[in-house]
Motif scaffolding. Structure first.
Motif, PDB file in Angstrom:
ATOM      1  N   GLU A  62       0.862  -1.338  -0.007  1.00  0.00           N
ATOM      2  CA  GLU A  62      -0.031  -0.057   0.037  1.00  0.00           C
ATOM      3  C   GLU A  62       0.925   1.269  -0.029  1.00  0.00           C
ATOM      4  OE1 GLU A  62      -3.500   0.203   2.576  1.00  0.00           O
ATOM      5  OE2 GLU A  62      -3.198  -1.825   2.929  1.00  0.00           O
ATOM      6  N   LEU A  77      -0.219   4.678   7.258  1.00  0.00           N
ATOM      7  CA  LEU A  77      -1.224   3.566   6.866  1.00  0.00           C
ATOM      8  C   LEU A  77      -1.778   2.443   7.733  1.00  0.00           C
ATOM      9  CD1 LEU A  77       0.318   2.702   3.177  1.00  0.00           C
ATOM     10  CD2 LEU A  77      -1.912   3.874   3.644  1.00  0.00           C
ATOM     11  N   LEU A  78      -0.733   2.571   8.902  1.00  0.00           N
ATOM     12  CA  LEU A  78      -0.937   1.469   9.954  1.00  0.00           C
ATOM     13  C   LEU A  78      -2.232   1.943  10.613  1.00  0.00           C
ATOM     14  CD1 LEU A  78       2.245   0.666  11.403  1.00  0.00           C
ATOM     15  CD2 LEU A  78       0.614  -1.116  10.566  1.00  0.00           C
ATOM     16  N   VAL A  79      -2.388   3.211  10.796  1.00  0.00           N
ATOM     17  CA  VAL A  79      -3.402   3.714  11.727  1.00  0.00           C
ATOM     18  C   VAL A  79      -4.687   4.376  11.097  1.00  0.00           C
ATOM     19  CG1 VAL A  79      -2.031   3.754  13.648  1.00  0.00           C
ATOM     20  CG2 VAL A  79      -1.955   5.746  12.210  1.00  0.00           C
ATOM     21  N   ASP A  80      -4.555   4.969   9.982  1.00  0.00           N
ATOM     22  CA  ASP A  80      -5.662   5.625   9.127  1.00  0.00           C
ATOM     23  C   ASP A  80      -6.762   4.573   8.751  1.00  0.00           C
ATOM     24  OD1 ASP A  80      -4.579   7.694   9.645  1.00  0.00           O
ATOM     25  OD2 ASP A  80      -4.117   8.413   7.490  1.00  0.00           O
ATOM     26  N   GLY A  81      -7.605   4.289   9.722  1.00  0.00           N
ATOM     27  CA  GLY A  81      -8.625   3.054   9.763  1.00  0.00           C
ATOM     28  C   GLY A  81      -9.590   3.102   8.721  1.00  0.00           C
ATOM     29  N   LEU A  82     -10.516   4.201   8.726  1.00  0.00           N
ATOM     30  CA  LEU A  82     -11.707   4.098   8.068  1.00  0.00           C
ATOM     31  C   LEU A  82     -11.633   4.205   6.650  1.00  0.00           C
ATOM     32  CD1 LEU A  82     -14.151   5.834  10.591  1.00  0.00           C
ATOM     33  CD2 LEU A  82     -13.531   3.286  10.460  1.00  0.00           C
ATOM     34  N   ALA A  83     -12.329   3.872   5.859  1.00  0.00           N
ATOM     35  CA  ALA A  83     -12.049   3.857   4.171  1.00  0.00           C
ATOM     36  C   ALA A  83     -12.235   5.187   3.675  1.00  0.00           C
ATOM     37  CB  ALA A  83     -13.309   2.905   3.564  1.00  0.00           C
ATOM     38  N   ALA A  84     -13.286   6.032   4.371  1.00  0.00           N
ATOM     39  CA  ALA A  84     -13.336   7.475   4.189  1.00  0.00           C
ATOM     40  C   ALA A  84     -12.005   8.175   4.389  1.00  0.00           C
ATOM     41  CB  ALA A  84     -14.360   8.174   4.808  1.00  0.00           C
ATOM     42  N   GLU A  85     -11.131   7.737   5.331  1.00  0.00           N
ATOM     43  CA  GLU A  85      -9.988   8.299   5.694  1.00  0.00           C
ATOM     44  C   GLU A  85      -8.904   8.089   4.708  1.00  0.00           C
ATOM     45  OE1 GLU A  85     -10.766   8.560  10.402  1.00  0.00           O
ATOM     46  OE2 GLU A  85      -9.301   7.033   9.533  1.00  0.00           O
ATOM     47  N   ARG A  86      -8.864   6.821   4.136  1.00  0.00           N
ATOM     48  CA  ARG A  86      -7.951   6.370   3.413  1.00  0.00           C
ATOM     49  C   ARG A  86      -8.279   7.307   2.045  1.00  0.00           C
ATOM     50  NH1 ARG A  86      -8.500   1.432   5.711  1.00  0.00           N
ATOM     51  NH2 ARG A  86      -9.833   0.741   4.214  1.00  0.00           N
ATOM     52  N   GLN A  88      -9.479  10.249   1.675  1.00  0.00           N
ATOM     53  CA  GLN A  88      -9.136  11.704   1.940  1.00  0.00           C
ATOM     54  C   GLN A  88      -7.840  11.853   2.583  1.00  0.00           C
ATOM     55  OE1 GLN A  88     -12.335  13.479   4.379  1.00  0.00           O
ATOM     56  NE2 GLN A  88     -13.972  12.121   3.345  1.00  0.00           N
ATOM     57  N   THR A  91      -7.192  11.776   8.984  1.00  0.00           N
ATOM     58  CA  THR A  91      -7.729  11.162  10.284  1.00  0.00           C
ATOM     59  C   THR A  91      -9.122  11.896  10.704  1.00  0.00           C
ATOM     60  OG1 THR A  91      -5.589  10.335  10.783  1.00  0.00           O
ATOM     61  CG2 THR A  91      -7.314  10.204  12.507  1.00  0.00           C
ATOM     62  N   ILE A  92     -10.342  11.482  10.753  1.00  0.00           N
ATOM     63  CA  ILE A  92     -11.369  12.082  11.014  1.00  0.00           C
ATOM     64  C   ILE A  92     -12.013  11.627  12.288  1.00  0.00           C
ATOM     65  CG2 ILE A  92     -12.060  12.817   8.717  1.00  0.00           C
ATOM     66  CD1 ILE A  92     -14.018  10.486   8.759  1.00  0.00           C
ATOM     67  N   ASP A  93     -11.474  10.555  13.033  1.00  0.00           N
ATOM     68  CA  ASP A  93     -12.082  10.077  14.174  1.00  0.00           C
ATOM     69  C   ASP A  93     -11.101   9.665  15.338  1.00  0.00           C
ATOM     70  OD1 ASP A  93     -13.828   9.174  16.079  1.00  0.00           O
ATOM     71  OD2 ASP A  93     -15.132   8.183  14.694  1.00  0.00           O
TER      72      ASP A  93
END
Lengths: 628, 301
Positions: A62, A77-86, A88, A91-93
């Motif tokens: 990735e 990439l290890l910690v940006d979890g949600l699909a939306a965040e990937r 954009q 980190t949104i939450d």
């Protein structure tokens, strides 16, 4: 750093014992967008060898086309979890991460940098002992750095580490680091942090993370991880006064009645005398029960069940304390409020307030001022928008037990819940009680229309029905009242039947009497709306002048004129009370539509066509229009 | 006595507090019981939370009909030992249609026998809170989930509209039809779970311990032949090997690992030394990077 892995020279049992003896440190990472928070956490996980082979393989795949460190990995990439965040790339939450060394287990809250997600930062900060505040060495302190520092201070985080990241991009410059640290020290001097340290790092390259970086020999402080392993943050909650919020009444049978909960602070021993904060009823601790056996004493953080030596009326939400140090008990207090919802906080609005195990209706009685989270300046405000912070006073429906947040976060922090949607709207930290419950005089609390309306959770207003006798006014008003009442609204109908027979029984049907009739009805409607009600007025009110008078009396109260437009032919054919027949026979004089005119309204807000639709459909039309 | 709690004591107390909050705040809670090691920890914590009372809600097991036989035996024995109320639910439509992982594929089978079955059971029981054993360290999208995670009337999760969760003050309120998923061991890691099982001597399904078991090797995945329903390829012969399981589920979808770790210290030791994450053995996660998040939005636990 040694890793949390057994080595051949430690015996397995010893290692397992060590695993169960570690302490716990919760910290959060915050800072502006692109300061590299996610990269730093990824780096911590990677360096503590918590990235496993399969994760590493997919990570390398990735990381293609991204900024990578010496290891060829984009750690974020290890910690940006949600699909939306990937998608954009932000980190949104709040995300929670875990790693451990042989000394400590760490729980990391990774919180967002964007302003619109400030609420999530406050969420992450509420459970953190310490904060890593990231700044980009190239940019220095930004507006968001200041805002996040203020929120940390607001939520009571006492330990802060300023992580000056991307130091590799300024050629490991001591001058940049020193200037950034000095700037921050000036800014933060009034924020009440107990400890402060600054560390220059490159999260991407691993400088000053685990060990001192050779590329910054000028830096004499501790690298990041050793600092986190050794810092002492445990504000010893056991030294604070005893607070035992009763969470659940434990009654397996008639012979056992225990009170289950988690000690928020202090210590309790068998034989201690305790008081119920609300009732001041005393009792002694007879037993401290756990499944592992009875205890003789218990301290802050332990989940226990207390059995008392006598019958005392105690239920969920009660707080037990030692008699010499009881919490405040009041129904008014001042607090700082962080607003977390798109729809603003208003003075006079009523919410559900949850503090510990207590949930009560509460009204914002005054927004004293709003604090600009960027400049810390205070300004007058009549509402708080999303992510704004204000100092407000509250009145709760019944008194609650609490402490100031500065003394005790678990008994001084609360959330506000919307009474209809049940969303969490905001979070507050209590500053002080405004009135002790035993002191019966009210202070700083103006009971006004907003407050009363807020307690009813509705906008008080007057809906004025006009139309011929038999047009369907009262039928529609009754249907509307039923629907609103079913939704929990507080309504009242004023009509000829309940006004003419009492309040206005001295009035006849002369023109002067008719004007006085309407004036009185309008005044009563205004009083009722002022008391917080939705008032439905159903009067023929045939003259435009009278209706205008009613509207003027209503003043700033919402006034909706509803013309029930039913033709005389239809109304007369219904004739529910036989009045048209009497008027035609001349037995009633001055009857509207027969020998007295009806002035159709010129500018009604709503026209309902009584001859064309049935009353339920008309009531629905009106309901939809009113949007109460 | 020292006032400082260890990290395991802290985690235990926080989990107990969450259990009690559920019991005090909801009308009809239920606890998901998957029979795995996390469920064993969950059960142990629930017993501690309510002691001396019994667990004041039922335990729900979604039986896909392909669970390991030893799991079912362990489940029934545990229910008997501790006397909790056990509800086992199977998707009757799936059984009628003969849904199985071999003919219908793992994804469709999981949808019908697990996700749909769970929704059926939750709707049928009109449960307003379902307690699960998910941990934030398991998978990326779980790292962001709340302890009290709101679900709409269709049991779906909206990751962008989560309620802020501050301190330990949980918003437990629901509108009609909505429900809550509650995760008391959110902040535990796999190592925490194992060390706690060790420290508290908690019974777990024997499949976690290495033993000689009949397996077939399918492109590197060791599948245990737990009964005659597993179709064998031409020339495929079950062989006895020393294996154990790191995670438990439906036997045709759960890979075993070669191991000699036959007791807890050896398991923990082996886990610490291994370099493969726990969920790799679960075949449903490998479809796409965001598959777990999608499944959760659809109602998968």
């Amino acid at each position: 750093m040694t890793l949390a892995i057994a080595t051949p020279d430690t015996s397995l049992d010893l290692w397992l014992a060590q695993q169960t003896e570690k302490s716990l440190l919760r910290f959060l990472t915050c800072g502006s967008v692109d300061d590299g928070k996610s990269t730093l956490i990824g780096r911590l996980l990677y360096d503590s060898q918590l990235i496993l082979d399969d994760q590493l393989a997919s990570l390398k795949k990735e990381s293609h086309n991204r900024t990578v460190g010496d290891e060829g990995i984009d750690f974020s990439l290890l910690v940006d979890g949600l699909a939306a965040e990937r998608e954009q790339g932000i980190t949104i939450d709040v995300a929670y991460r875990f790693f451990s060394t042989d000394k400590r287990k760490f729980i990391v809250a990774d919180t967002p940098g964007h302003e619109q997600y400030t609420r999530n930062m406050a969420t992450g900060a509420s459970n953190a002992d310490l904060a890593l505040l990231l700044v980009d060495a190239r940019k220095g302190l930004l507006t968001q750095t200041r805002r996040h520092s203020f929120i940390l201070s607001l939520v009571g985080v006492k330990h802060v580490v300023l992580v000056v990241n991307k130091i590799d991009l300024v050629e490991y410059s001591q001058e940049v680091f020193d200037r950034t640290e000095a700037d921050y020290r000036v800014f933060a001097q009034n924020l009440g942090f107990q400890t402060f340290a600054a560390v220059p790092v490159s999260a991407l390259r691993g400088d000053n993370i685990l060990t001192s970086s050779e590329r910054m020999s000028w830096f004499k402080g501790s690298p990041l991880v050793p600092y986190l392993e050794s810092i002492e943050v445990a504000r010893d909650k056991a030294d604070l006064p005893l607070r035992f919020p009763v969470q659940w009444v434990n009654r397996p049978n008639l012979d056992f009645r225990g009170f289950s909960g988690t000690l928020a602070s202090g210590e309790v021993k068998v034989g201690d005398e305790v008081l119920v904060a609300a009732s001041r009823k005393p009792a002694k601790i007879a037993r401290i029960v756990t499944m592992d056996g009875d205890l003789t004493r218990a301290a802050a953080g332990q989940a226990i069940t207390l059995v008392l030596d006598r019958e005392v009326d105690i239920s969920r939400g009660d707080v037990l304390a030692h008699p010499q140090a009881v919490p405040e008990f009041s129904n008014q207090f001042q607090a700082k409020l962080i607003w977390m919802n798109e729809s603003p906080a208003f003075q006079g609005r009523s919410y559900l307030l949850k503090i510990g195990a207590q949930t009560v209706p509460a009204t914002i009685t005054d927004i004293k001022f709003r604090t600009n989270v960027n400049t810390l300046e205070q300004a007058a405000a009549n509402k708080l928008d999303l992510n704004e912070v204000g100092t407000v006073t509250f009145a709760t429906d019944r008194a609650i037990a609490f402490d100031s947040y500065a003394q005790n976060a678990l008994t001084g922090g609360f959330i506000l819940i919307d009474r209809l949607s049940n969303a969490t709207l905001g979070a507050g930290t209590i500053e002080f009680g405004l009135r002790r419950a035993q002191n019966l005089t009210y202070q700083n609390f103006d009971v006004n229309k907003q407050v009363r309306a807020g307690m009813k959770g509705q906008e008080p207003q007057i809906v004025w029905f006009t139309g011929l006798s038999g047009s369907g006014k009262s039928t529609i008003a009754n249907l509307l009242e039923k629907r609103l009442t079913a939704e929990g609204r507080h309504c009242y109908i004023l009509d000829g039947d309940n006004v003419r027979h009492g309040l206005n029984k001295d009035l006849g049907f002369t023109e002067a009497a008719r004007v006085e009739n309407i004036r009185r009805v309008a005044e009563v409607a205004r009083l009722m709306a002022d008391a917080g009600l939705i008032v439905l007025v159903s009067f023929i009110s045939p003259f435009e002048k009278e209706r205008r008078l009613a509207r003027e009396i209503a003043g700033d109260i919402r006034f909706t004129e509803v013309y029930v437009d039913t033709s005389l032919k239809v109304a007369e054919s219904r004739d529910p009370k036989g009045l048209y027949a009497k008027a035609r026979r001349g037995e009633i004089k001055n009857f509207t539509g027969i020998d007295s005119p009806f002035e159709a309204p010129l500018t009604p807000e709503v026209v309902l066509h009584g001859g064309e639709y049935e009353p339920p459909a008309l009531a629905d039309q009106l309901y939809d229009w009113l949007k109460i | 006595m020292t006032n400082r709690l260890t990290h395991l004591q802290t985690l235990e107390a926080e989990s107990i507090e969450i259990f009690r909050e559920v019991a005090a705040s909801f009308e009809r809670p239920v606890m998901m019981y998957s029979i795995g090691k996390d469920s064993s920890v969950l059960l142990h914590l629930a017993r501690k939370a309510f002691f001396p009372s019994k667990i004041p809600f039922p335990l729900l097991h979604v039986d896909t009909t392909f669970k390991f036989k030893e799991m079912i035996a362990f489940r029934d024995q545990t229910a008997e030992d501790y006397g909790f109320d056990l509800i086992s639910h199977t998707n009757a439509d799936g059984v009628r249609d003969g849904i199985n992982p071999f003919d219908h594929g793992s994804s469709r089978y999981t949808d019908i026998m697990k996700t749909a079955a769970l929704r059926q059971a939750l709707s049928a029981g009109r449960y307003d809170a379902a307690i699960g054993g998910a941990r934030r360290d398991e998978e990326k999208s779980r790292a962001k989930e709340r302890v009290f995670s709101h679900r709409n009337a269709a049991h779906a999760w909206d990751p962008k509209n989560q309620r802020p969760e501050l301190w330990r003050t949980f918003n437990t309120r629901l509108n009609p039809g909505e429900s809550m998923r509650v995760f008391p061991i959110s902040n535990w890691t796999e190592l925490d779970v194992w060390t706690y099982i060790y420290a508290e001597n908690i019974p777990i399904v024997p499949l976690y311990f290495a033993k000689s078991r009949p397996v077939v090797d399918r492109s590197g995945t060791l599948v245990m032949v737990d009964d005659e329903r597993l179709p064998l390829g031409p020339g495929e012969q079950p062989r006895l090997e020393m294996v154990r399981f790191r995670t438990l589920g439906c036997y045709p979808l759960t890979g075993a690992i070669r191991s000699t770790a036959a007791d807890l210290p050896s398991i923990i030791m082996e886990m610490q030394a291994s370099r493969t994450s726990e969920r790799e053995g679960r075949l449903i996660d490998s479809d796409s990077a965001a598959s777990m998040e999608k499944k959760k939005q659809e109602g998968y636990f």
